[in-house]
Design a protein around this motif. Sequence first.
Motif: not given
Length: 221
Positions: A85, A87, A169-170, A204-208
């Motif tokens: 998680s 922000t 995002g990485q 990858n922060l979007q797909t975890q």
Amino acid sequence: MQTEEKLEDPLKQNPAPEEPLYTSATTEEPPKKKRKKCICLKISCCILLIIILLLIATFLFFALYLFKKRAVQITASSATVENLSFTITPVTLNLVMGSNIAIKNPNYAGYEYENSNTTFYYHGTLAGISPLPAGVVKARSNKKMHLSVYMNATTMIGSPFLLPELIAGQLPLTTNTSVTGKVVLFNSIKFHATVTTSCEVIVNLQTQTTTSDCKGDVKLF
């Protein structure tokens, strides 16, 4: 004259027995016995030669195969994201990484390894560590372990690279696992082995999900 001839007649009628041409205290062995002894001697020599060859082959087998040093291998599978998680405003991050470690021991004796650690680095700064307790990998077997690493959010937030990478995002991470131990053969022959594996991991922060590229190194002494 007549009386003399009569006296001589008995001697002429019973001549003295002839002596044998030769006498021998011992008699020679028959040819059959000699052949049997020769055959037995040859068989004994062949059996002895076979035993010697078997002993040499056994020694070479132990020396070149069983006693041979074989490199212990550590395989780190792709790191996984167990919890994530974050922000951007304000910058916060909560990241738990998982790592599957496999130790392969191809030797004919157990590999006893010491306490170790699996570490995660973020741009060269230590960001997470997980202990790897001492243990034993049995002869010619594998041992698999799963480790969870809680990343140090404070350390990562203090890095100037974090905000741009959160936006992109990485997250790039580096893992390192080093295990030192020894292999003991028949309680007498021993050698030490240090195995190190390192991985370049992209989270990858979007797909975890993660992608990784791992390399290993082994030192036997």
